[in-house]
Design a protein around this motif. Structure first.
Motif, PDB file in Angstrom:
ATOM      1  N   GLU A   1      -0.562   6.303  -4.101  1.00 44.84           N
ATOM      2  CA  GLU A   1      -0.130   6.005  -5.465  1.00 44.84           C
ATOM      3  C   GLU A   1       1.375   6.162  -5.625  1.00 44.84           C
ATOM      4  OE1 GLU A   1      -2.292   8.532  -8.031  1.00 44.84           O
ATOM      5  OE2 GLU A   1      -4.244   7.638  -7.615  1.00 44.84           O
ATOM      6  N   LEU A   2       1.996   6.945  -4.733  1.00 41.81           N
ATOM      7  CA  LEU A   2       3.421   7.233  -4.894  1.00 41.81           C
ATOM      8  C   LEU A   2       4.300   6.377  -3.988  1.00 41.81           C
ATOM      9  CD1 LEU A   2       3.268  11.132  -5.062  1.00 41.81           C
ATOM     10  CD2 LEU A   2       3.276   9.494  -6.959  1.00 41.81           C
ATOM     11  N   SER A   3       3.701   5.724  -3.013  1.00 39.27           N
ATOM     12  CA  SER A   3       4.476   4.883  -2.108  1.00 39.27           C
ATOM     13  C   SER A   3       3.623   3.697  -1.678  1.00 39.27           C
ATOM     14  CB  SER A   3       4.913   5.695  -0.870  1.00 39.27           C
ATOM     15  OG  SER A   3       3.795   6.101  -0.129  1.00 39.27           O
ATOM     16  N   ALA A   4       4.272   2.795  -0.977  1.00 38.27           N
ATOM     17  CA  ALA A   4       3.576   1.583  -0.530  1.00 38.27           C
ATOM     18  C   ALA A   4       2.897   1.783   0.819  1.00 38.27           C
ATOM     19  CB  ALA A   4       4.574   0.427  -0.442  1.00 38.27           C
ATOM     20  N   GLU A   5       2.952   2.983   1.370  1.00 42.33           N
ATOM     21  CA  GLU A   5       2.359   3.235   2.668  1.00 42.33           C
ATOM     22  C   GLU A   5       0.842   3.339   2.553  1.00 42.33           C
ATOM     23  OE1 GLU A   5       4.100   6.630   4.398  1.00 42.33           O
ATOM     24  OE2 GLU A   5       6.107   5.738   4.599  1.00 42.33           O
ATOM     25  N   THR A   6       0.171   2.911   3.609  1.00 40.05           N
ATOM     26  CA  THR A   6      -1.284   3.008   3.648  1.00 40.05           C
ATOM     27  C   THR A   6      -1.699   4.136   4.570  1.00 40.05           C
ATOM     28  OG1 THR A   6      -1.362   1.402   5.455  1.00 40.05           O
ATOM     29  CG2 THR A   6      -1.564   0.543   3.199  1.00 40.05           C
ATOM     30  N   ALA A   7      -2.894   4.668   4.337  1.00 40.13           N
ATOM     31  CA  ALA A   7      -3.430   5.757   5.148  1.00 40.13           C
ATOM     32  C   ALA A   7      -4.872   5.419   5.511  1.00 40.13           C
ATOM     33  CB  ALA A   7      -3.364   7.078   4.389  1.00 40.13           C
TER      34      ALA A   7
END
Length: 503
Positions: free
Chosen positions: A69-75
């Protein structure tokens, strides 16, 4: 060496004998749904996704990628289900797309999971505080978290039980007593860290030893193999360069019995080739070794590329000089001691280096040329040399007789013990041109490298002597002055009468 080998076998044995992760079938009923500091049911701290997948059937584990929610990175999130497709918990590894990465987060979704104190998803703030008095409130951007240090667990509070003033206070000054004891929680997350902040924790050291042994078992053999391959390639490179050097030396000896400059050139090229090959092998070896130590080499390669680009722009002339010098040596264009003309300047080559070439002219002036800026190069003493001698005779002389005399002079020089060994051939070219006061004949003297000047000087001396013996005139310029027709004297006649009158 034996001690190192024994230690290596011992480490492998320790790695092979380490306790395996418990499967759900081997867990007792109390641990099947137990929440502890380092365990959530079958999942234990330090376990990897690959190890967890080995414990569970494929249909009980699904992978989904979610965006923060805070960055465009995926996990990567792995959803774990029971036999009845009921969601138990969600685990997340430290690195995405890497199932050998350790689990760093467990989000509990089943109410059956509880701590030994009976704390779980159905517990309230009051129950959690009674079981764990050291718990504290940790505000975040969107949530208010009740952190339990003893479990390394985050209990997310239900905002419906909080007043707006408390919910909106994200300054970090929220007092836990202001939270109603009946406040329920919505999520329970265990966060497992693997840094040095837990250095006093026994699990930290156990985990460190476990992963060290695992790294030794999995990576050390590959590193040893890499070292052996590297040493083998170095020896192979040395063997190839040695064979090439020996082959070139044998070929040179077949052509010429004594050629010290050629041997120097072969050794120089061999050393340069071996050095370049070693640099290449060392670079590849170091990069692969760093990768085995889990060091990301992409920034190193990018930095090397930037540095190489900067050096390429700043030192492009230097690189060009070195490359030109290497090919000058490789192609054997000139050698030390040769007489050459470089960019219009003639002289003796005193030194050839990868960057510069040194030339000394007849006046003793030293000229230094950058190899990359040599545009024209004329070698006057490569393998063999030649000199064309022009002989002028008077127009009255018989040119056939002159050719015979020149031929005799050439034959006599070939038989001379001092000059003969250096003469490779004497070619009579005959009459070349008719000059203003002489008929020009040419003779080509082919000599060993660098002997053309002394041979031509001796040839001219002997031709002069031979012409004198055979009364052959070597013309030289004559100057005649003409003043026109000779003026006659004025006629004067004296008579006797005029003489007596004057008396």
């Amino acid at each position: 060496m034996k001690k190192i080998f024994f230690l290596f076998i011992l480490l492998i044995s320790l790695g092979a004998c380490r306790p395996s992760s418990s499967s759900p079938d081997t867990l007792n009923p109390e641990e099947a749904f137990l929440i502890a500091r380092n365990q959530v049911g079958p999942v234990k701290k330090g376990m990897t996704i690959k190890q967890l997948r080995a414990l569970l059937p494929d249909d009980q584990m699904k992978k989904l990628a979610s965006r923060s929610e805070l960055s465009a990175e995926t996990a990567d999130n792995y959803y774990i289900y029971d036999d009845s497709t009921r969601l138990l918990f969600i685990v997340s590894p430290r690195r995405k797309n890497d199932e050998t990465s350790r689990i760093s987060q467990v989000i509990i979704k089943d109410h059956r999971f509880t701590t030994r104190s009976g704390i779980g998803l159905t517990s309230t703030v009051g129950e959690i505080r009674n079981a764990y008095p050291d718990s504290k409130i940790v505000p975040s951007i969107n949530d208010i978290i009740l952190y339990v240090r003893e479990l390394d667990a985050n209990f997310e509070l239900d905002e419906r039980y909080l007043s707006p003033t408390i919910w909106n206070d994200t300054t970090g000054n929220i007092q836990i007593d202001s939270i109603p004891a009946s406040t329920e929680i919505t999520d329970l997350t265990l966060v497992w860290t693997y840094d040095a902040s837990n250095i006093t924790d026994k699990l930290f050291w156990n985990d460190l030893i476990h992963h060290l042994v695992n790294w030794i078992v999995t990576q050390v053999p590959a590193i040893l193999l890499l070292i052996l391959i590297f040493i083998g390639l170095l020896r192979l490179l040395r063997f190839i360069v040695k064979k090439i050097r020996e082959s070139a030396t044998e070929r040179l000896q077949k052509l010429k019995q004594d050629d010290s400059e050629g041997l120097k050139r072969i050794n120089t090229i061999a050393e340069i080739t071996y050095g370049i090959g070693r640099i290449f092998l060392w670079t590849i070896f170091i990069l692969m070794l760093l990768e085995k130590f889990n060091i990301n080499i992409a920034p190193i390669l990018a930095s090397a590329g930037i540095v190489g680009l900067a050096v390429g722009f700043g030192a492009q002339e230097l690189v060009r000089d070195f490359i030109s010098g290497f090919f000058m040596l490789l192609e054997d264009q000139i050698r030390e001691g040769d007489v050459a003309i470089i960019n219009g300047t003639g002289g003796t080559v005193e030194k050839i280096e990868l960057r510069t070439t040194t030339l000394r002219d007849a006046s003793g002036v030293v000229h230094i040329f950058q190899n990359g800026k040599i545009n024209t190069l004329s070698n006057m003493t490569k393998e063999w040399s030649a000199m064309v001698v022009e002989i002028g005779v008077a127009y009255k002389e018989d040119t056939d007789q002159v050719n015979t005399v020149l031929k005799e002079v050439g034959e006599d020089m070939k038989k001379d013990p001092d000059f003969g060994p250096n003469i490779l051939g004497v070619d009579l070219w005959g009459v070349d041109q008719f000059a203003d006061s002489a008929v020009i004949l040419k003779v080509k003297l082919t000599t060993k490298a660098g002997q053309q000047w002394s041979i031509s000087r001796e040839f001219r001396r002997r031709v002069k002597k031979a012409f004198e013996r055979h009364h052959i005139e070597i013309p030289f310029p004559h100057l005649s002055l003409y003043a026109g027709e000779v003026t006659k004297p004025m006629p004067i006649t004296l008579t006797k009468e005029e003489t007596e009158d004057k008396k």
